[in-house]
Write a protein that holds these residues in place. Structure first.
Motif, PDB file in Angstrom:
ATOM      1  N   LEU A 101       0.825  -1.206   0.000  1.00  0.00           N
ATOM      2  CA  LEU A 101       0.000   0.000   0.000  1.00  0.00           C
ATOM      3  C   LEU A 101       0.855   1.251   0.000  1.00  0.00           C
ATOM      4  CD1 LEU A 101      -2.681   1.539   0.289  1.00  0.00           C
ATOM      5  CD2 LEU A 101      -2.480   1.232   2.773  1.00  0.00           C
ATOM      6  N   VAL A 102       1.835   1.304   0.900  1.00  0.00           N
ATOM      7  CA  VAL A 102       2.677   2.495   0.990  1.00  0.00           C
ATOM      8  C   VAL A 102       3.512   2.656  -0.278  1.00  0.00           C
ATOM      9  CG1 VAL A 102       4.474   3.665   2.305  1.00  0.00           C
ATOM     10  CG2 VAL A 102       2.721   2.348   3.507  1.00  0.00           C
ATOM     11  N   SER A 103       4.009   1.550  -0.816  1.00  0.00           N
ATOM     12  CA  SER A 103       4.790   1.624  -2.063  1.00  0.00           C
ATOM     13  C   SER A 103       3.972   2.255  -3.175  1.00  0.00           C
ATOM     14  CB  SER A 103       5.251   0.229  -2.489  1.00  0.00           C
ATOM     15  OG  SER A 103       6.216  -0.285  -1.604  1.00  0.00           O
TER      16      SER A 103
ATOM     17  N   ALA B 107      15.747  11.437   1.799  1.00  0.00           N
ATOM     18  CA  ALA B 107      15.031  10.204   2.134  1.00  0.00           C
ATOM     19  C   ALA B 107      13.888  10.435   3.108  1.00  0.00           C
ATOM     20  CB  ALA B 107      16.013   9.181   2.714  1.00  0.00           C
ATOM     21  N   GLY B 108      14.045  11.418   3.999  1.00  0.00           N
ATOM     22  CA  GLY B 108      12.984  11.694   4.955  1.00  0.00           C
ATOM     23  C   GLY B 108      11.726  12.214   4.295  1.00  0.00           C
ATOM     24  N   ILE B 109      11.887  13.035   3.263  1.00  0.00           N
ATOM     25  CA  ILE B 109      10.727  13.537   2.530  1.00  0.00           C
ATOM     26  C   ILE B 109      10.143  12.439   1.657  1.00  0.00           C
ATOM     27  CG2 ILE B 109       9.891  15.228   0.853  1.00  0.00           C
ATOM     28  CD1 ILE B 109      12.156  17.086   1.705  1.00  0.00           C
ATOM     29  N   LEU B 110      10.998  11.729   0.945  1.00  0.00           N
ATOM     30  CA  LEU B 110      10.533  10.770  -0.058  1.00  0.00           C
ATOM     31  C   LEU B 110       9.924   9.507   0.545  1.00  0.00           C
ATOM     32  CD1 LEU B 110      13.451  11.292  -2.547  1.00  0.00           C
ATOM     33  CD2 LEU B 110      11.054  11.840  -2.964  1.00  0.00           C
ATOM     34  N   SER B 111      10.058   9.318   1.841  1.00  0.00           N
ATOM     35  CA  SER B 111       9.403   8.181   2.495  1.00  0.00           C
ATOM     36  C   SER B 111       8.214   8.628   3.324  1.00  0.00           C
ATOM     37  CB  SER B 111      10.401   7.435   3.388  1.00  0.00           C
ATOM     38  OG  SER B 111      10.926   8.287   4.390  1.00  0.00           O
ATOM     39  N   SER B 112       7.852   9.911   3.236  1.00  0.00           N
ATOM     40  CA  SER B 112       6.745  10.451   4.024  1.00  0.00           C
ATOM     41  C   SER B 112       5.595  10.872   3.124  1.00  0.00           C
ATOM     42  CB  SER B 112       7.226  11.653   4.846  1.00  0.00           C
ATOM     43  OG  SER B 112       6.134  12.306   5.471  1.00  0.00           O
ATOM     44  N   TYR B 113       4.494  10.158   3.204  1.00  0.00           N
ATOM     45  CA  TYR B 113       3.321  10.439   2.376  1.00  0.00           C
ATOM     46  C   TYR B 113       2.840  11.873   2.588  1.00  0.00           C
ATOM     47  CZ  TYR B 113      -1.465  10.027   0.558  1.00  0.00           C
ATOM     48  OH  TYR B 113      -2.629  10.214  -0.134  1.00  0.00           O
ATOM     49  N   GLY B 114       2.771  12.310   3.847  1.00  0.00           N
ATOM     50  CA  GLY B 114       2.261  13.643   4.135  1.00  0.00           C
ATOM     51  C   GLY B 114       3.235  14.738   3.772  1.00  0.00           C
ATOM     52  N   GLU B 115       4.514  14.528   4.067  1.00  0.00           N
ATOM     53  CA  GLU B 115       5.502  15.578   3.832  1.00  0.00           C
ATOM     54  C   GLU B 115       5.706  15.843   2.345  1.00  0.00           C
ATOM     55  OE1 GLU B 115       9.061  17.364   6.421  1.00  0.00           O
ATOM     56  OE2 GLU B 115       8.424  15.298   6.736  1.00  0.00           O
ATOM     57  N   LEU B 116       5.472  14.850   1.512  1.00  0.00           N
ATOM     58  CA  LEU B 116       5.597  15.058   0.073  1.00  0.00           C
ATOM     59  C   LEU B 116       4.605  16.094  -0.437  1.00  0.00           C
ATOM     60  CD1 LEU B 116       6.316  11.434  -1.150  1.00  0.00           C
ATOM     61  CD2 LEU B 116       7.690  13.455  -1.699  1.00  0.00           C
ATOM     62  N   ASP B 117       3.470  16.220   0.226  1.00  0.00           N
ATOM     63  CA  ASP B 117       2.491  17.226  -0.178  1.00  0.00           C
ATOM     64  C   ASP B 117       2.810  18.613   0.363  1.00  0.00           C
ATOM     65  OD1 ASP B 117       0.800  15.610  -1.708  1.00  0.00           O
ATOM     66  OD2 ASP B 117      -0.261  14.885   0.066  1.00  0.00           O
ATOM     67  N   GLU B 118       3.660  18.671   1.383  1.00  0.00           N
ATOM     68  CA  GLU B 118       3.868  19.935   2.086  1.00  0.00           C
ATOM     69  C   GLU B 118       5.205  20.606   1.824  1.00  0.00           C
ATOM     70  OE1 GLU B 118       1.474  21.334   3.759  1.00  0.00           O
ATOM     71  OE2 GLU B 118       0.108  19.630   3.531  1.00  0.00           O
TER      72      GLU B 118
ATOM     73  N   HIS C 269      10.981   3.613   5.525  1.00  0.00           N
ATOM     74  CA  HIS C 269      11.859   4.771   5.438  1.00  0.00           C
ATOM     75  C   HIS C 269      13.275   4.368   5.038  1.00  0.00           C
ATOM     76  CE1 HIS C 269      14.070   8.406   6.483  1.00  0.00           C
ATOM     77  NE2 HIS C 269      14.870   7.653   7.224  1.00  0.00           N
ATOM     78  N   GLU C 270      13.791   3.332   5.679  1.00  0.00           N
ATOM     79  CA  GLU C 270      15.191   2.941   5.481  1.00  0.00           C
ATOM     80  C   GLU C 270      15.449   2.436   4.054  1.00  0.00           C
ATOM     81  OE1 GLU C 270      16.535   3.886   8.222  1.00  0.00           O
ATOM     82  OE2 GLU C 270      16.242   2.527   9.911  1.00  0.00           O
ATOM     83  N   VAL C 271      14.448   1.796   3.461  1.00  0.00           N
ATOM     84  CA  VAL C 271      14.658   1.193   2.147  1.00  0.00           C
ATOM     85  C   VAL C 271      14.068   2.045   1.020  1.00  0.00           C
ATOM     86  CG1 VAL C 271      14.144  -0.819   0.702  1.00  0.00           C
ATOM     87  CG2 VAL C 271      14.922  -1.135   3.062  1.00  0.00           C
ATOM     88  N   ILE C 272      12.778   2.389   1.115  1.00  0.00           N
ATOM     89  CA  ILE C 272      12.197   3.211   0.047  1.00  0.00           C
ATOM     90  C   ILE C 272      12.856   4.590   0.026  1.00  0.00           C
ATOM     91  CG2 ILE C 272      10.100   4.341  -0.788  1.00  0.00           C
ATOM     92  CD1 ILE C 272       8.502   1.949   0.140  1.00  0.00           C
TER      93      ILE C 272
END
Length: 305
Positions: free
Chosen positions: A77-79, A230-241, A169-172
């Motif tokens: 789902l997250v992927s 990596a912190g942004i790209l693994s965060s569904y919410g932060e990618l929008d913000e 987070h660590e992998v994606i």
């Protein structure tokens, strides 16, 4: 907002503390606001996975985790949700690296699979960690092109949210980034820098520059701000913000001293104008920093505060 020496790797901040009782039982101490705090099945599962990591010794195969259907479902789902946002918000260098790494999206990959995919691309490998890794140990391993990764997944009740770094987070976030030779070289240089640094203040300075680049960096792409951290790209919410935040030019003294709150979306981000600039400014800093340079830059930032 106060940072107060918080780092990506500091116990009680981003990672739940892991302890071993006198009888050998492993306990993972989740905060009361953690989605899994009142779920005994999840807590037991976290303890089992942490136990496997704690039992791992250098030179041994990385522990294989028998993931459940539910855990595979969270990963899938997250992927899928992140992939849609990556297509819109991720920097092309990350997208190319992600495509080259080609990790499974329908199931949780084992860490040895991540290593097998990364090694031909950049020579990096993954090893298992129960959670917290001491700062010097984490960076020393980066210098040896080794990434310490957790193996647990976030609580299934909130698949698009986690209060701490998990394997998603660590992998994606990180493995796809480390599949780029250019991003991987910058991360390795940060790790190698730690071996030259004697003071904890200097090491913290490097860790904070790492935070604002490898973890939460953004980059211009044809006039559009894209994420590579990596912190942004693994965060569904932060990618929008992230594109709505206070975005500033690269500034090593400020990045190494700026206070930030690790529990919230990052309100201040630093944008490289190109990958060449990121390498020239941040990569060169990691390659050359020593205790004296870190101290001078810290003093410079405080003088202009």
């Amino acid at each position: 907002m106060r940072k107060e020496a918080m780092t990506v790797f500091e116990e009680g901040q981003l990672y739940s503390a892991v302890t071993t009782d006198a009888d050998g039982q492993v306990q993972v101490h989740l905060g009361e606001d953690h989605p899994g705090f009142t779920d005994p099945v999840y807590r037991a599962r976290r303890a089992d996975i942490a136990s496997a990591s704690l039992a791992h010794r250098p030179g041994q195969p990385v522990p294989t985790i028998d993931y459940t259907d539910e855990e595979h479902g969270v990963w899938a789902l997250v992927s899928a949700e992140l992939a849609a946002k990556h297509a819109r918000y991720a920097h092309p260098e990350y997208l190319e690296a992600k495509a080259a790494l080609a990790l499974p999206t329908d199931r949780v990959p084992q860490l040895h699979e991540v290593t097998q995919a990364l090694m031909p691309l950049t020579g990096w490998c993954y090893t298992a960690a129960p959670g917290l890794v001491p700062l010097r140990e984490f960076y020393a391993d980066l210098g040896r092109r080794t990434f310490n990764s957790t193996q647990y997944l976030r609580h299934p009740s909130e698949p698009l949210y986690t209060p701490e770094p998990d394997i998603i987070h660590e992998v994606i976030g990180h493995a796809n980034q480390l599949a780029s030779p250019r991003f991987a070289a910058i991360a390795q240089a940060a790790g190698e820098a730690s071996e030259r640094l004697e003071t904890e203040d200097a090491l913290q300075f490097v860790a904070d520059v790492f935070w604002f680049t490898i973890e939460f960096g953004v980059m211009n792409d044809g006039g559009v701000t894209k994420a590579y951290g990596a912190g942004i790209l693994s965060s569904y919410g932060e990618l929008d913000e992230f594109s709505h935040m206070d975005i500033r030019p690269l500034d090593i003294p400020t990045m190494g001293t700026l206070n930030y709150d690790i529990t919230a979306y990052q309100p201040v981000l630093f944008e490289a104008q190109s990958l060449d600039q990121l390498e020239g400014v941040v990569g060169t800093f990691f390659e050359s920093v020593d205790d004296d340079l870190a101290a001078r830059m810290r003093a410079e930032a405080h003088a202009h505060a």
